[in-house]
Design a protein around this motif. Sequence first.
Motif, PDB file in Angstrom:
ATOM      1  N   LYS A   1       0.818  -1.225   0.000  1.00  0.00           N
ATOM      2  CA  LYS A   1       0.000   0.000   0.000  1.00  0.00           C
ATOM      3  C   LYS A   1       0.846   1.267   0.000  1.00  0.00           C
ATOM      4  N   HIS A   2       1.939   1.259   0.755  1.00  0.00           N
ATOM      5  CA  HIS A   2       2.764   2.461   0.818  1.00  0.00           C
ATOM      6  C   HIS A   2       3.523   2.720  -0.490  1.00  0.00           C
ATOM      7  N   GLN A   3       3.509   1.735  -1.406  1.00  0.00           N
ATOM      8  CA  GLN A   3       4.175   1.892  -2.699  1.00  0.00           C
ATOM      9  C   GLN A   3       3.200   2.269  -3.817  1.00  0.00           C
ATOM     10  N   MET A   4       1.983   2.588  -3.462  1.00  0.00           N
ATOM     11  CA  MET A   4       0.948   2.848  -4.452  1.00  0.00           C
ATOM     12  C   MET A   4       1.324   3.982  -5.411  1.00  0.00           C
ATOM     13  N   ARG A   5       2.106   4.937  -4.929  1.00  0.00           N
ATOM     14  CA  ARG A   5       2.473   6.068  -5.791  1.00  0.00           C
ATOM     15  C   ARG A   5       3.375   5.639  -6.946  1.00  0.00           C
ATOM     16  N   TYR A   6       3.970   4.433  -6.845  1.00  0.00           N
ATOM     17  CA  TYR A   6       4.827   3.928  -7.922  1.00  0.00           C
ATOM     18  C   TYR A   6       4.061   3.090  -8.938  1.00  0.00           C
ATOM     19  N   LEU A   7       2.764   2.993  -8.776  1.00  0.00           N
ATOM     20  CA  LEU A   7       1.978   2.094  -9.626  1.00  0.00           C
ATOM     21  C   LEU A   7       2.127   2.435 -11.102  1.00  0.00           C
TER      22      LEU A   7
END
Length: 441
Positions: A285-291
Motif C-alpha cells: 500500500k505504501h508503494q501505491m504512488r509507484y503504480l
Amino acid sequence: MYKRLPELIMFRELGQDSILTGLAEVIRDIEAGGYDRSEILSRLYKEIRKLLVIATDYGFDKNLWHDYIAYVLVTNENPFTLTAERAKIEGGSVNSFVLQDMQIFNDIFGYDFGRVEKELGIDCFSTISDYKAIHKRGQLYNKNVSEKIRALSDAIADNLKNSSGIEAAEGSLKIIKDFYSIYGVGMFGLNPAFRIVDKGNESELQENLVQFVPINNTDKVLLDDLIGYEIQKNKLRENTEAFLKDSPANNVLLFGDAGTGKSTSIKALINEYYDDGLRMIELYKHQMRYLSTVISSIKNRNYRFIIYMDDLSFEENETEYKYLKAVIEGGLETRPDNVLIYATSNRRNLIRETWNDINDIEIDKHRSDTLQEKLSLVSRFGVTIPYMKPNKKEYETIVSALADRAGISTEGLLEQANKWSVSHGGMSGRVAQQMIDALTR
C-alpha cells in the motif's frame, strides 16, 4: 578474449560491473607485459569473487565459467533477445549479427585460461571449472533460474563438443533462440514473481525510482491444494485464462473473512500459469504512488503481469487509493492489455466508512459525495469474489482432507478441531492448517 568483446553487436552492453569485461581487461594487461603481479592478482581475484557470489546466488555447479556465460546470454536484454522472447525469429539481417555474436561467445565459452594460470602461477580457473557447490540446509537460492541456466550451459557445451566454426555458432544460436522463445530474457523471463524497492527520490527520472527484485521462495501451492471454494477458484481461473489468451479480462478483488484462502488462491496462479507467460508483481500500500511507474516498465514486455496487492484496505485519512483509482480507470493513459490488478481484502468496500459518511445526507436517501468516492474504488474491479468463513460441516471437511494429506488418523480429530477453532479465532482453512501443522511436528 579482450580482442573479441569489442566485436559484439547485439550483446554489446554487458554492464559496468561485468565479470566478463573485468577479466578481459586483466588478460589484456597480462599479455601487454610489464604488469605489477600483486595488482593484477588483486583485480583478477576480485572478478573471481564476484563469480563465486553469482554462483552461490544461483546454485551454479561444476563449470562456473560455462554457467556464467550462459547467465550473461539469458539476462542480456537487447533488441534481439526482447524480440525473441516468446516469439519466433526466422532469418533476416538480425540473425547475421547475432550469429557473429554467437561465434564470439563460443570462443569465450571455451576460452583456455591455462596460459593465465601458468603466467601467474595460480590454479583458480582450474578450480572454478570443476567446482563442487555446497548448499547448506535451508539455504535459499534461485533454484528455478539455476536449473534453466545450467541446462543451457550443458546444451552449449555439448554443441561445442560436436561441432566447430560457423556450424557451432548456428547450433548455439538455435539453442539460445529456443530458450528465449520458451522462457524469455532477463529477470522477467526467468522469475515468476517480484517485489519492488525504492531506489531513488522524487527528483530523479521516473523510470529510475523503482527496482524489481525477484522473489525466490514463493509457496509451491496450486489452486487444487485449497480445499473447497470451487466456485471462487473457477471464477479466478476463468478470468486469468482469458487474460492469458488475450481475451477480455477484468481486475479482480477477492474479499471476505481472514484465513479463507484469498492470498493462497492468487499465489497459486504463479505456479499454475508461469509457463503460459504469467508474471506477478507484489505491491504494498505504501508503494501505491509507484503504480504508474511499474506499469510503464512492463507494458511493452511479452508477458502477462498481475500486480498483486494483499490485504488491501484504507483508513479514513489515507489517500493512496486515489493512485489506484486513476490507474484502474479514470486516468488519461489507459491500462496496458498485458497488466491486471488482483487484490485481496477483508473489507468489501476497501475503505473504512465512518458515521460521518453515513449521516452526511444531502437529500433524503442520497449519501454524501465523500462516501460515493470511497465506494467507487470497488466498482473499478470488474470481478469481485467473496471468500467467507466455512460453516461447521465445511470446516470439518477441510480438516479431514488436510489430515488425509498429512497421513494423520481422523479418529477423534473433528472433536479436537472444533475445540481448536474456539481457542484460535474461529473456523477457517488457516486455523485447520495450523492445527494439522501442530499435530505433525
